[in-house]
Write a protein that holds these residues in place. Structure first.
Motif, PDB file in Angstrom:
ATOM      1  N   SER A  11       7.247   5.326  -0.738  1.00 29.20           N
ATOM      2  CA  SER A  11       5.816   5.023  -0.835  1.00 29.20           C
ATOM      3  C   SER A  11       5.465   4.228  -2.088  1.00 29.20           C
ATOM      4  CB  SER A  11       4.990   6.312  -0.767  1.00 29.20           C
ATOM      5  OG  SER A  11       5.300   7.151  -1.849  1.00 29.20           O
ATOM      6  N   GLU A  12       6.310   4.286  -3.108  1.00 31.59           N
ATOM      7  CA  GLU A  12       6.007   3.584  -4.359  1.00 31.59           C
ATOM      8  C   GLU A  12       6.502   2.144  -4.394  1.00 31.59           C
ATOM      9  OE1 GLU A  12       7.381   5.836  -7.709  1.00 31.59           O
ATOM     10  OE2 GLU A  12       6.065   7.517  -7.281  1.00 31.59           O
ATOM     11  N   TYR A  13       7.622   1.863  -3.767  1.00 31.19           N
ATOM     12  CA  TYR A  13       8.269   0.572  -3.951  1.00 31.19           C
ATOM     13  C   TYR A  13       8.375  -0.298  -2.699  1.00 31.19           C
ATOM     14  CZ  TYR A  13       9.633   2.777  -8.316  1.00 31.19           C
ATOM     15  OH  TYR A  13       9.610   3.420  -9.519  1.00 31.19           O
ATOM     16  N   PHE A  14       7.950   0.207  -1.558  1.00 36.61           N
ATOM     17  CA  PHE A  14       8.111  -0.555  -0.319  1.00 36.61           C
ATOM     18  C   PHE A  14       6.761  -0.899   0.289  1.00 36.61           C
ATOM     19  CE2 PHE A  14      12.110   1.536  -1.012  1.00 36.61           C
ATOM     20  CZ  PHE A  14      13.040   0.556  -0.696  1.00 36.61           C
ATOM     21  N   ALA A  15       6.738  -2.010   0.998  1.00 40.55           N
ATOM     22  CA  ALA A  15       5.513  -2.532   1.608  1.00 40.55           C
ATOM     23  C   ALA A  15       4.956  -1.551   2.649  1.00 40.55           C
ATOM     24  CB  ALA A  15       5.807  -3.874   2.285  1.00 40.55           C
ATOM     25  N   PRO A  16       3.644  -1.612   2.893  1.00 44.18           N
ATOM     26  CA  PRO A  16       3.027  -0.716   3.880  1.00 44.18           C
ATOM     27  C   PRO A  16       3.669  -0.793   5.264  1.00 44.18           C
ATOM     28  CG  PRO A  16       1.324  -1.764   2.568  1.00 44.18           C
ATOM     29  CD  PRO A  16       2.629  -2.421   2.183  1.00 44.18           C
ATOM     30  N   VAL A  18       6.785  -1.297   5.931  1.00 47.40           N
ATOM     31  CA  VAL A  18       8.031  -0.529   5.870  1.00 47.40           C
ATOM     32  C   VAL A  18       7.688   0.965   5.914  1.00 47.40           C
ATOM     33  CG1 VAL A  18      10.058   0.043   4.474  1.00 47.40           C
ATOM     34  CG2 VAL A  18       9.284  -2.335   4.648  1.00 47.40           C
ATOM     35  N   GLN A  19       6.648   1.352   5.190  1.00 46.82           N
ATOM     36  CA  GLN A  19       6.214   2.748   5.217  1.00 46.82           C
ATOM     37  C   GLN A  19       5.811   3.182   6.625  1.00 46.82           C
ATOM     38  OE1 GLN A  19       3.369   3.569   2.041  1.00 46.82           O
ATOM     39  NE2 GLN A  19       4.317   1.961   0.821  1.00 46.82           N
ATOM     40  N   ALA A  20       5.289   2.246   7.417  1.00 45.63           N
ATOM     41  CA  ALA A  20       4.865   2.553   8.787  1.00 45.63           C
ATOM     42  C   ALA A  20       6.038   2.891   9.702  1.00 45.63           C
ATOM     43  CB  ALA A  20       4.062   1.389   9.363  1.00 45.63           C
ATOM     44  N   LEU A  21       7.270   2.628   9.260  1.00 45.58           N
ATOM     45  CA  LEU A  21       8.444   3.037  10.038  1.00 45.58           C
ATOM     46  C   LEU A  21       8.622   4.553  10.021  1.00 45.58           C
ATOM     47  CD1 LEU A  21      11.009   0.330   8.829  1.00 45.58           C
ATOM     48  CD2 LEU A  21       9.878   0.429  11.068  1.00 45.58           C
ATOM     49  N   ASN A  22       7.949   5.233   9.079  1.00 39.81           N
ATOM     50  CA  ASN A  22       8.028   6.696   8.930  1.00 39.81           C
ATOM     51  C   ASN A  22       9.449   7.181   8.714  1.00 39.81           C
ATOM     52  OD1 ASN A  22       5.210   7.231   9.155  1.00 39.81           O
ATOM     53  ND2 ASN A  22       5.394   6.810  11.353  1.00 39.81           N
ATOM     54  N   LEU A  23      10.190   6.463   7.885  1.00 38.59           N
ATOM     55  CA  LEU A  23      11.574   6.831   7.588  1.00 38.59           C
ATOM     56  C   LEU A  23      11.628   8.164   6.860  1.00 38.59           C
ATOM     57  CD1 LEU A  23      12.700   3.311   6.371  1.00 38.59           C
ATOM     58  CD2 LEU A  23      13.223   4.369   8.583  1.00 38.59           C
ATOM     59  N   GLU A  24      12.629   8.960   7.191  1.00 35.95           N
ATOM     60  CA  GLU A  24      12.824  10.267   6.558  1.00 35.95           C
ATOM     61  C   GLU A  24      14.191  10.288   5.894  1.00 35.95           C
ATOM     62  OE1 GLU A  24      13.528  14.947   7.778  1.00 35.95           O
ATOM     63  OE2 GLU A  24      13.033  13.491   9.331  1.00 35.95           O
TER      64      GLU A  24
END
Length: 134
Positions: A11-16, A18-24
């Protein structure tokens, strides 16, 4: 870096997008990171197959996190080269993305990524990468 620190880095270093991929983040150490790419209708095309662009974004993200993990903190880096082979569709299920560092030098890092289907563990995509360390 522990799993929580790696998850926070997403959440701090990646684009929104990429965050939308919901990686765990599932695991990580100084040489490798494993994460889950959850199946989503927004990432799928006809037949429920996860699109290649989503898999490549997950692979690239996993390798960047492996670089961070190796150094124990955020390290600016950029993808120089990424070569991928799609072996079979990832349809209707999560993907497990395993990024492994092969070599880290002063200015370049080299790695390999294997994406497997979560249901049967079979490889669906393999990629090799080179990163410039900034």
């Amino acid at each position: 870096m522990n799993i929580q620190q790696l998850q926070t880095a997403l959440s701090e270093y990646f684009a929104p997008w990429v965050q939308a991929l919901n990686l765990e983040i599932l695991a990580g150490d100084a040489q490798q990171v494993t994460l889950r790419l959850p199946h989503s209708d927004q990432l799928a095309r006809t037949g429920g197959m996860v699109c290649g662009q989503a898999m490549m974004a997950a692979a690239d993200t996993a390798m960047a996190l492996a670089v961070f993990c190796h150094f124990g903190q955020f390290r600016p880096c950029t993808t120089v080269q990424m070569s991928s082979s799609f072996l079979k569709p990832l349809a209707g299920q999560d993907g497990l993305v395993h990024a492994r560092l092969i070599r880290i030098g002063k200015s370049l890092a080299f790695g390999e990524i294997d994406i497997r289907s979560a249901a049967d563990g079979k490889s669906v995509c393999r990629a090799s990468t080179t990163y410039a360390l900034l």
